[in-house]
Design a protein around this motif. Structure first.
Motif, PDB file in Angstrom:
ATOM      1  N   ARG A   1     -19.436  -1.555  10.538  1.00 47.87           N
ATOM      2  CA  ARG A   1     -19.760  -2.882  10.027  1.00 47.87           C
ATOM      3  C   ARG A   1     -18.706  -3.303   9.004  1.00 47.87           C
ATOM      4  N   PRO A   2     -18.164  -4.530   9.138  1.00 47.61           N
ATOM      5  CA  PRO A   2     -17.139  -4.964   8.177  1.00 47.61           C
ATOM      6  C   PRO A   2     -17.751  -5.268   6.805  1.00 47.61           C
ATOM      7  N   ASN A   3     -16.955  -5.083   5.772  1.00 57.14           N
ATOM      8  CA  ASN A   3     -17.443  -5.422   4.432  1.00 57.14           C
ATOM      9  C   ASN A   3     -17.166  -6.906   4.168  1.00 57.14           C
TER      10      ASN A   3
ATOM     11  N   LEU B   1     -12.628 -14.759   8.606  1.00 55.70           N
ATOM     12  CA  LEU B   1     -12.966 -16.180   8.653  1.00 55.70           C
ATOM     13  C   LEU B   1     -11.759 -17.048   8.290  1.00 55.70           C
ATOM     14  N   LEU B   2     -11.017 -16.646   7.267  1.00 55.86           N
ATOM     15  CA  LEU B   2      -9.820 -17.402   6.889  1.00 55.86           C
ATOM     16  C   LEU B   2      -8.773 -17.358   7.997  1.00 55.86           C
TER      17      LEU B   2
ATOM     18  N   LEU C   1     -12.349 -27.968   7.399  1.00 52.04           N
ATOM     19  CA  LEU C   1     -12.436 -28.096   5.943  1.00 52.04           C
ATOM     20  C   LEU C   1     -13.811 -27.656   5.455  1.00 52.04           C
ATOM     21  N   ASN C   2     -14.841 -28.071   6.156  1.00 53.45           N
ATOM     22  CA  ASN C   2     -16.203 -27.645   5.828  1.00 53.45           C
ATOM     23  C   ASN C   2     -16.333 -26.122   5.920  1.00 53.45           C
ATOM     24  N   LYS C   3     -15.779 -25.563   6.974  1.00 54.73           N
ATOM     25  CA  LYS C   3     -15.816 -24.113   7.164  1.00 54.73           C
ATOM     26  C   LYS C   3     -15.077 -23.407   6.027  1.00 54.73           C
ATOM     27  N   LEU C   4     -13.930 -23.937   5.640  1.00 59.81           N
ATOM     28  CA  LEU C   4     -13.160 -23.351   4.547  1.00 59.81           C
ATOM     29  C   LEU C   4     -13.952 -23.391   3.250  1.00 59.81           C
ATOM     30  N   GLU C   5     -14.585 -24.514   2.957  1.00 65.10           N
ATOM     31  CA  GLU C   5     -15.390 -24.610   1.739  1.00 65.10           C
ATOM     32  C   GLU C   5     -16.530 -23.600   1.749  1.00 65.10           C
ATOM     33  N   ASN C   6     -17.166 -23.409   2.911  1.00 65.88           N
ATOM     34  CA  ASN C   6     -18.237 -22.421   3.020  1.00 65.88           C
ATOM     35  C   ASN C   6     -17.717 -21.009   2.821  1.00 65.88           C
ATOM     36  N   VAL C   7     -16.550 -20.716   3.375  1.00 62.66           N
ATOM     37  CA  VAL C   7     -15.958 -19.386   3.201  1.00 62.66           C
ATOM     38  C   VAL C   7     -15.634 -19.150   1.729  1.00 62.66           C
ATOM     39  N   LEU C   8     -15.066 -20.161   1.070  1.00 64.95           N
ATOM     40  CA  LEU C   8     -14.740 -20.015  -0.353  1.00 64.95           C
ATOM     41  C   LEU C   8     -15.999 -19.836  -1.195  1.00 64.95           C
TER      42      LEU C   8
END
Length: 141
Positions: free
Chosen positions: A12-14, A22-23, A85-92
């Motif tokens: 399992r990834p950390n 994701l990035l 952009l939405n995905k990036l904001e969620n990842v951040l």
């Protein structure tokens, strides 16, 4: 067809690996969109001609149809960019939340050490604590 399963613990990834994955997926999608836009630009250049002379001699209706197709593709790309952009904001946000959690765990360990050594200078904990938690310590978190 069987149900998906969660991988065993060693595989399992950390959180750091998940964030990096994701990035990377966002970056790869951005690269793909840039290739699509470049191909569309080449298509426009071929349609219009290098000297803006319309080498295929299209009728006005054909130019309008071509323009609508280009416009539709660009609108789709803009929507995809918004999703990325939405995905990036969620990842951040995920990274910030997990990072705060990691710092909080370290701070809790400091609290345990502090309980063992209650007579130590309280200002040392203030200098050592760098988390944003709401704990019961004497630091300025």
């Amino acid at each position: 067809m069987s149900m998906p399963t969660i991988p065993q613990e060693p595989h399992r990834p950390n959180k750091k690996e998940v964030t990096i994955d994701l990035l990377e997926s966002i970056a790869l999608e951005e690269i793909a969109l840039s290739h699509i836009m470049n191909a569309e630009a080449e298509k426009i250049q071929a349609f219009v001609g290098k000297c803006l002379d319309f080498p295929t001699c299209p009728k006005n209706e054909e130019i309008i149809k071509f323009n609508k197709g280009v416009n539709q593709l660009l609108e789709t790309i803009v929507m995809k960019e918004w999703l990325l952009l939405n995905k990036l904001e969620n990842v951040l946000d995920f990274f910030d939340d997990s990072h705060k959690f990691d710092r909080h765990k370290k701070h809790k360990n400091k609290d345990k050490n502090k309980d063992k050594n209650k007579n130590k200078d309280k200002n040392k904990d203030k200098d050592n604590c760098d988390c944003d938690c709401d704990c019961d310590c004497d630091c300025d978190c």
